[in-house]
Design a protein around this motif. Structure first.
Motif, PDB file in Angstrom:
ATOM      1  N   ASP A 120      31.920  50.593  72.013  1.00 17.53           N
ATOM      2  CA  ASP A 120      30.716  50.793  71.199  1.00 17.53           C
ATOM      3  C   ASP A 120      31.046  51.553  69.912  1.00 17.53           C
ATOM      4  O   ASP A 120      32.027  52.278  69.841  1.00 17.53           O
ATOM      5  N   THR A 121      30.194  51.405  68.928  1.00 16.43           N
ATOM      6  CA  THR A 121      30.476  51.959  67.604  1.00 16.43           C
ATOM      7  C   THR A 121      30.505  53.493  67.607  1.00 16.43           C
ATOM      8  O   THR A 121      29.767  54.150  68.332  1.00 16.43           O
ATOM      9  N   VAL A 122      31.366  54.017  66.743  1.00 15.06           N
ATOM     10  CA  VAL A 122      31.463  55.452  66.488  1.00 15.06           C
ATOM     11  C   VAL A 122      30.848  55.711  65.103  1.00 15.06           C
ATOM     12  O   VAL A 122      31.090  54.966  64.153  1.00 15.06           O
ATOM     13  N   TRP A 123      30.069  56.782  65.002  1.00 12.77           N
ATOM     14  CA  TRP A 123      29.410  57.128  63.732  1.00 12.77           C
ATOM     15  C   TRP A 123      29.839  58.530  63.333  1.00 12.77           C
ATOM     16  O   TRP A 123      29.802  59.465  64.138  1.00 12.77           O
ATOM     17  N   THR A 124      30.258  58.677  62.078  1.00 11.92           N
ATOM     18  CA  THR A 124      30.751  59.964  61.612  1.00 11.92           C
ATOM     19  C   THR A 124      30.084  60.336  60.291  1.00 11.92           C
ATOM     20  O   THR A 124      29.657  59.473  59.527  1.00 11.92           O
ATOM     21  N   SER A 151      36.992  44.094  62.805  1.00 12.69           N
ATOM     22  CA  SER A 151      36.174  43.609  63.920  1.00 12.69           C
ATOM     23  C   SER A 151      36.830  43.708  65.286  1.00 12.69           C
ATOM     24  O   SER A 151      36.200  44.151  66.248  1.00 12.69           O
ATOM     25  N   LEU A 152      38.084  43.295  65.408  1.00 13.12           N
ATOM     26  CA  LEU A 152      38.729  43.259  66.722  1.00 13.12           C
ATOM     27  C   LEU A 152      39.922  44.205  66.798  1.00 13.12           C
ATOM     28  O   LEU A 152      40.866  43.985  67.551  1.00 13.12           O
ATOM     29  N   MET A 153      39.859  45.262  65.997  1.00 15.33           N
ATOM     30  CA  MET A 153      40.761  46.394  66.165  1.00 15.33           C
ATOM     31  C   MET A 153      40.200  47.292  67.264  1.00 15.33           C
ATOM     32  O   MET A 153      39.047  47.123  67.677  1.00 15.33           O
ATOM     33  N   GLU A 174      23.429  42.668  58.311  1.00 16.44           N
ATOM     34  CA  GLU A 174      23.518  41.650  59.350  1.00 16.44           C
ATOM     35  C   GLU A 174      24.943  41.538  59.891  1.00 16.44           C
ATOM     36  O   GLU A 174      25.151  41.455  61.108  1.00 16.44           O
ATOM     37  N   VAL A 175      25.919  41.527  58.980  1.00 15.13           N
ATOM     38  CA  VAL A 175      27.320  41.415  59.411  1.00 15.13           C
ATOM     39  C   VAL A 175      27.727  42.614  60.264  1.00 15.13           C
ATOM     40  O   VAL A 175      28.389  42.464  61.301  1.00 15.13           O
ATOM     41  N   ALA A 176      27.369  43.819  59.845  1.00 15.02           N
ATOM     42  CA  ALA A 176      27.750  45.012  60.590  1.00 15.02           C
ATOM     43  C   ALA A 176      27.209  44.969  62.012  1.00 15.02           C
ATOM     44  O   ALA A 176      27.915  45.315  62.976  1.00 15.02           O
ATOM     45  N   LEU A 177      25.959  44.539  62.157  1.00 16.94           N
ATOM     46  CA  LEU A 177      25.366  44.467  63.490  1.00 16.94           C
ATOM     47  C   LEU A 177      26.009  43.362  64.319  1.00 16.94           C
ATOM     48  O   LEU A 177      26.340  43.557  65.499  1.00 16.94           O
ATOM     49  N   ASN A 178      26.240  42.201  63.713  1.00 22.81           N
ATOM     50  CA  ASN A 178      26.852  41.092  64.445  1.00 22.81           C
ATOM     51  C   ASN A 178      28.284  41.418  64.873  1.00 22.81           C
ATOM     52  O   ASN A 178      28.698  41.072  65.988  1.00 22.81           O
ATOM     53  N   VAL A 179      29.038  42.039  63.977  1.00 24.17           N
ATOM     54  CA  VAL A 179      30.413  42.416  64.320  1.00 24.17           C
ATOM     55  C   VAL A 179      30.417  43.448  65.440  1.00 24.17           C
ATOM     56  O   VAL A 179      31.256  43.391  66.360  1.00 24.17           O
ATOM     57  N   HIS A 226      32.287  42.776  68.923  1.00 25.13           N
ATOM     58  CA  HIS A 226      33.295  43.717  69.419  1.00 25.13           C
ATOM     59  C   HIS A 226      33.014  44.072  70.881  1.00 25.13           C
ATOM     60  O   HIS A 226      33.946  44.126  71.706  1.00 25.13           O
ATOM     61  N   VAL A 227      31.746  44.305  71.204  1.00 29.66           N
ATOM     62  CA  VAL A 227      31.379  44.581  72.601  1.00 29.66           C
ATOM     63  C   VAL A 227      31.718  43.379  73.484  1.00 29.66           C
ATOM     64  O   VAL A 227      32.295  43.523  74.570  1.00 29.66           O
ATOM     65  N   GLU A 228      31.391  42.202  73.010  1.00 36.85           N
ATOM     66  CA  GLU A 228      31.625  40.975  73.786  1.00 36.85           C
ATOM     67  C   GLU A 228      33.102  40.781  74.112  1.00 36.85           C
ATOM     68  O   GLU A 228      33.454  40.326  75.217  1.00 36.85           O
ATOM     69  N   LEU A 229      33.960  41.131  73.172  1.00 33.42           N
ATOM     70  CA  LEU A 229      35.389  40.896  73.356  1.00 33.42           C
ATOM     71  C   LEU A 229      36.150  42.147  73.803  1.00 33.42           C
ATOM     72  O   LEU A 229      37.382  42.127  73.868  1.00 33.42           O
ATOM     73  N   THR A 230      35.422  43.194  74.148  1.00 38.36           N
ATOM     74  CA  THR A 230      36.083  44.398  74.648  1.00 38.36           C
ATOM     75  C   THR A 230      36.933  44.145  75.887  1.00 38.36           C
ATOM     76  O   THR A 230      37.998  44.772  76.040  1.00 38.36           O
TER      77      THR A 230
END
Length: 585
Positions: free
Chosen positions: A193-197, A455-457, A475-480, A484-488
């Motif tokens: 899941d995304t990290v926010w700083t 995206s897949l780092m 839109e791209v940020a949310l989709n990516v 990323h979750v899907e391919l974790t």
């Protein structure tokens, strides 16, 4: 070999137990060569020489070594002047210094590997002998000069040259000979899941209300989230390790509220204490800072202080006190983990002594720092590393600049990712999407292409707020983030593989085609494991992407078609909302 030995120096045969070859250069040095499996160790010991120097001819393509501001892939594309080969903050001297994740380990497309141990006082250069803009030689010079000036032992130059059939084979055979594999996998939720700083968006203008507002915005926008990171300027004074109550009136209440929302919370930490802080006198009186040989504290300067002590992480008492303060912060506020900044040897004062064998100075400082902070668990991130591959933590790229170029910008993102992996650091934190915005907010296009490239780092880390850009960026940020979750699961499989084989999570294209020239030089695409090719656009204004496919059948996400490699395929019409990746059929 022997480039610093005066021409015409008389020679005598000699014997070193176990060696295959030995010759003495009278009055200068002794050279011996010993075979060890698939490697040969070259060992020079000076008897009178004040410099020892050998150069490796750079045939084929070469990878590894030090993190770079322009991060070429392969590295012969960027000649380098001679510099002391230590971990450093390359942002301070970008044309000379290497970065924080730096190892004396290189591999080549011709199946060679070279390793230099830390006992060597190494000065490194990549020489463009024929002035064609490409390095032809990699030169190792050993000298007892700053920052290796205090060594009393005989001057040595020692390195191993190893061989196998191709670049992947020599890497797989040689890396475990000199380095450890990761002892485990860091925090899986942080990978998913995304990290926010706070840093890139707010810089030092942070407080509790902004942190909480960021959290509520992330939830409102529908992102899968892991944690919030409170960056620079939360302390009363740099190094006091106490919350500034003018900015954070009740740190525990803030953390409790974030926990209730499902966030973990991490905190920015550094190894410095400015001399105008209350904690400085306490630490100085107890000898916790790096000192000269006479025991006098030596001050240093850093980006948030012109006069500071730097904690000595080779001093067990200093470590106990320093880590104890962080444990206290966790106990009193509920903080989940930390972002550890700096750690490079370039921050050491000009005169220093360390509580470690002198032949390991100064790089042992970085090794010790990372060893200490890795005890804080799987949320830990650092930006430096030297022989720290075993630590199951995240290794962060040094701050990136918000540009498309290879001037520490988007063009260096994938080469740096590949570089970390080859040095044995698979758990890469690519720093903040869009860069650090030091020169102003990036364009929508740059932010979008950066998001897609990341995206897949292993980790997606946002700071610049996607909803402050245009609708496509949001839109791209949310989709990516959702992709990323899907391919974790693929990320985690590759992460597990790294613990048993040392294979990077994100691999260079040549991992699957080590004899193919196109694969060897592909620098703007990467693999996730062995089954996904990720090929984002990193050129400003581009809508085409040329992709080098390894052997096999690959299904493209953009058109659903199957392509057979090895081949180079041109994808056209890749609009801003799209990027190319292919999955093994």
């Amino acid at each position: 070999m022997g480039l610093a030995i005066p021409p015409g120096t008389p020679t005598n045969p000699c014997e070193v137990p176990g060696s295959d070859y030995c010759v003495e250069y009278v009055g200068e040095a002794q050279l011996s060569i010993t075979t060890d499996g698939h490697c040969q160790e070259v060992s020079w010991v000076a008897s009178g020489a004040t410099e020892l120097k050998d150069c490796v001819i750079l045939k084929g393509h070469w990878y590894g070594g030090g993190e770079q501001f322009t991060q070429p892939w392969p590295i012969e594309q960027k000649p380098r002047p001679e510099t002391a080969y230590v971990t450093a903050d390359m942002l301070q001297r970008s044309n000379q210094w290497y970065g924080g994740v730096t190892e004396a380990y290189w591999i080549s497309s011709q199946g060679l590997a070279v390793y230099v141990p830390d006992e060597v006082p190494l000065f490194l250069s990549l020489v463009d002998a024929d002035a064609d803009g490409v390095a032809d030689e990699m030169c190792f010079s050993a000298r007892h000069e700053v920052p290796f000036a205090d060594r009393d032992s005989a001057l040595i130059l020692r390195y191993s040259v190893c061989s196998a059939d191709d670049v992947r084979q020599v890497h797989e055979a040689t890396l475990p000979k000199f380095y450890s594999f990761p002892s485990g996998i860091p925090d899986e939720k942080m990978m998913r899941d995304t990290v926010w700083t706070t840093w890139a968006e707010y810089k030092t203008e942070i407080n509790d209300s902004r942190v909480l507002a960021l959290a509520y915005n992330v939830i409102e926008k529908g992102y899968p989230y892991s944690q919030i990171e409170i960056d620079d300027n939360w302390e009363t004074c740099y190094g006091n390790a106490e919350f500034n109550t003018d900015r954070f009136s009740d740190a525990k209440a803030m953390v409790d509220e974030l926990h209730a929302l499902g966030f973990r919370v991490t905190l920015w930490i550094h190894p410095f204490i400015n001399d105008d802080c209350e904690a400085f006198a306490y630490a100085d009186a107890r000898g916790y800072f790096v000192k000269a040989a006479d025991g006098v504290t030596q001050l240093t300067s850093w980006w948030q202080g012109n006069s500071a002590g730097i904690v000595d992480f080779t001093n067990t008492e200093a470590v106990s006190w320093w880590t104890g303060r962080l444990r206290d912060i966790q106990a009193t506020t509920g903080m989940d983990g930390f972002k550890f900044d700096a750690g490079e040897t370039s921050w050491l004062p000009d005169v220093f002594t360390l509580n470690a064998p002198v032949e390991k100075w100064p790089n042992v400082y970085t090794t010790s720092y990372v060893d200490v902070v890795s005890s804080f668990g799987g949320l830990t991130e650092v930006r430096s590393g030297r022989h720290n591959q075993a630590a199951p933590i995240f290794f962060r790229m040094l701050d990136k600049n918000s540009n498309f170029q290879n001037l520490n910008g988007l063009k260096t993102l994938i080469p740096t990712l590949l570089h970390f992996g080859i040095l044995g650091y698979p758990y890469v934190l690519p720093d903040m999407i869009g860069g650090n915005a030091y020169g102003g907010q990036p364009s929508d296009e740059l932010f979008v292409r950066w998001t897609q490239a990341n995206s897949l780092m292993p980790v997606l880390q946002f700071s610049l707020l996607p909803w402050r850009f245009g609708s496509i960026a949001e839109e791209v940020a949310l989709n990516v983030s959702r992709l990323h979750v899907e391919l974790t699961p693929q990320l985690l499989r590759a992460a597990q593989e790294a613990t048993v084989s040392g294979a990077p999570i994100n691999r260079p294209t040549w991992w699957l085609c080590p004899l193919d020239e196109a694969c060897l030089i592909a620098d703007q695409q990467y693999l996730l494991g062995d089954d996904i090719v990720v090929a984002p656009i990193t050129e400003e204004g581009a809508t085409e992407k040329e992709v080098v496919l390894p052997p096999g059948d690959w299904v493209a996400n953009v058109d659903g078609a199957t392509y057979t490699g090895p081949a180079t395929v041109l994808f056209t019409g890749v609009t801003l909302d799209k990027f190319v990746y292919l999955t093994r059929a």
